[in-house]
Design an enzyme around this catalytic site. Structure first.
Site, mmCIF file in Angstrom:
data_model
loop_
_atom_site.group_PDB
_atom_site.id
_atom_site.type_symbol
_atom_site.label_atom_id
_atom_site.label_comp_id
_atom_site.label_asym_id
_atom_site.label_seq_id
_atom_site.Cartn_x
_atom_site.Cartn_y
_atom_site.Cartn_z
ATOM 1 C CE LYS A 1 -3.852 2.228 2.645
ATOM 2 N NZ LYS A 1 -4.832 1.849 3.691
ATOM 3 C CB SER B 1 -8.509 1.622 5.817
ATOM 4 O OG SER B 1 -8.958 2.975 5.686
ATOM 5 C CB SER C 1 -7.825 4.335 2.847
ATOM 6 O OG SER C 1 -7.258 3.523 3.666
#
Lengths: 63, 464
Positions: free
Chosen positions: B80, B179, B155
């Site tokens: 990420k 997230s 997210s």
């Protein structure tokens, strides 16, 4: 939440103010305020010690 | 060959170790798929084909010369883009950090890559890890591989989408108020939000320090366990890092769940979309059939989740971003800017009250765990929606809906394992979360593995 209050509050802290932002911020502040009212059901929360950030690195003798 | 792209690391690793599968060929396959599909899905901000192939060649040389590092050696993964990666762009999904190139790698990522993991690229994310849909006006909206008109969630939307599309075998995620778990639910993959402090967040961009966690995402529970074996552990650079014994998270995956007591807080049964409610009811019946004992329980403190979640996240995020918000406000999307500025307009007593609630909520969870082994609830109350053109309103509305379901986990620091629970009438996945006491990841993975054995994504909503 009053738009003028939000604008003044942001300006006072030095944030630029975008008119279009105000309704969104007002909506979230209203939500927080509304949800805060649920604290009525928990009358002694003020006696709780807040969870605070005081970690091992600060208390050197524990390392 | 395509089946290799969807094969879990737990099955790829023995093939790599026994030299039946070349890490270079596997990596090349994944890179070809990224080239072919990621124009539509946008799971990656920065694909790293040359870097990945160089890592894969190194892994191959090591393995061929008899140096096998373990289950991650030669396994392709996405990182990420809020994890620092040395000498590689790390944008945090934001225009603000578009040109940021860190001089170090985040501890959790370093552990995975140091074990021989192959970094395919940096994964797309909702801007600044502070939104729940997967929109990103700077790097492109990530699309849900189950239906490109739909959102992947956020997210960690790029992480979940890359797994669902077979564009990565493993992925890292972060979870401040859902997230990891939310995109896992929307994309039909698995995600573990660990106990606060179990996985180092050193070198991960903060969103809200006291809520931030880094964790594994994968297409199977066994793969989460493998990742956690490497990611967990004390890091002197992270003030919140826990000194806990290293354990083998794979050890109990083959145990069943007979006799496990599961509590379902009534809080988690309120305000559910119809499909989520039906799938959750069905899941509870299935768990019962697997030998679990299920009962409803009351945790009244959960009603304070929205207040405490907003006050804490927006307050801490506003603190971290204060100078940038003052100088570069136009570099934020409107949803994120207004979310953070809300924190600038809350009052200190509200923030401190939220921290008092957190202690009370944690005590309530501890009390609940005297009577049950784990808690269960839908990951989020909503069915996966299609993207709206009114994406600012949509994100803020979804954050409002999910906060009471996801934030309690971060407010109390307990672990939560997000698993798929079925597919809704629109053909999109829905998920549920097993919640445990602090440091109970091994138990959660055990229960999750049993649940995975029911093949939840094969059970579409025949309950129409």
């Amino acid at each position: 939440m009053d738009a003028t209050f939000i604008k003044t509050g942001l300006e006072h802290q030095g944030y630029p103010v975008y008119e279009d932002d105000i309704p969104y911020i007002a909506d979230m502040l209203n939500l927080i305020h509304q949800q805060e009212a649920l604290l009525e059901n928990f009358p002694y929360v003020n006696f709780e010690v807040p969870i605070t950030v005081f970690d091992k690195g600060v208390i050197g003798w524990q390392n | 060959m395509a089946e290799l792209a969807f094969m879990p690391a737990a099955k790829l690793a023995p093939l790599i170790e026994s030299k039946q599968l070349s890490p270079v060929e596997l990596t090349r396959l994944m890179l070809e798929r990224i080239d072919q599909y990621d124009g539509d899905i946008r799971a990656y901000i920065t694909p790293l084909p040359e870097h990945a192939l160089a890592q894969a060649r190194l892994a191959e040389r090591e393995i061929m010369s008899g140096i096998y590092k373990g289950a991650l050696h030669g396994i392709p993964m996405g990182i990420k883009d809020n994890f620092y990666t040395k000498d590689i762009h790390t944008t945090n999904g934001s225009k603000l950090f578009m040109n940021f190139i860190p001089g170090q790698t985040a501890t959790a990522a370093e552990k995975l890559l140091g074990a021989g993991g192959i970094m395919l690229g940096k994964l797309n994310m909702h801007e600044l890890a502070a939104g729940s849909t997967g929109t990103n006006p700077f790097f492109g909206n990530t699309r849900n591989p189950w239906n490109l008109e739909y959102m992947p969630g956020g997210s960690s939307g790029g992480s979940a989408a890359s797994l669902a599309a077979g564009l990565a075998t493993l992925a890292t995620g972060t979870d401040t108020f859902g997230s990891i778990r939310l995109p896992a639910a929307m994309c039909g993959v698995y995600g573990l939000k660990p106990t606060y402090g179990l996985v180092s967040t050193y070198g991960v961009f903060p969103t809200a320090w006291s809520m931030d966690t880094a964790g594994p995402m994968a297409r199977s529970v066994a793969d989460l366990a493998i990742m956690l074996n490497y990611m967990a552990g004390f890091d002197p650079n992270d003030p919140a890092s826990l000194h806990v014994p290293m354990i083998n998270y794979e050890a109990d995956l083959k145990k069943d769940m007979s006799g496990i007591k599961i509590g379902v807080p009534t809080h988690y049964m309120e305000g559910l979309d119809a499909d989520v409610e039906k799938l959750f009811q069905h899941a509870m019946e299935t768990l019962n059939g697997l030998g679990a004992e299920i009962k409803e329980i009351e945790i009244p403190e959960l009603t304070l989740s929205t207040f405490a979640g907003y006050a804490t996240v927006t307050g801490e995020a506003a603190t971290f971003h204060e100078e940038w918000l003052k100088s570069y406000a136009e570099d934020y999307s409107q949803d994120i800017r207004t979310f953070f500025l809300t924190g600038a307009m809350t009052m200190s007593p509200q923030y401190n009250r939220a921290q008092q609630i957190r202690r009370k909520m944690t005590q309530a969870f501890e009390q609940a765990f005297f009577n049950v082994d784990i808690l269960l609830g839908p990951t989020i109350p909503i069915a996966t929606p299609p993207y709206s053109e009114h994406w600012v309103d949509q994100n803020l509305e979804i954050v409002k809906r999910i906060m009471p379901f996801t934030a309690p986990i971060n407010l109390t620091g307990v672990p939560s394992l997000a698993v798929p629970m079925g597919v809704d009438r629109e053909g999109l996945p829905a998920g549920m979360q097993f919640i445990g006491k602090h440091l109970s990841e091994k138990k959660l993975l055990q229960v999750g593995a049993t649940w995975e054995g029911t093949e939840p994504l094969r059970k579409t909503l025949a309950i129409k």
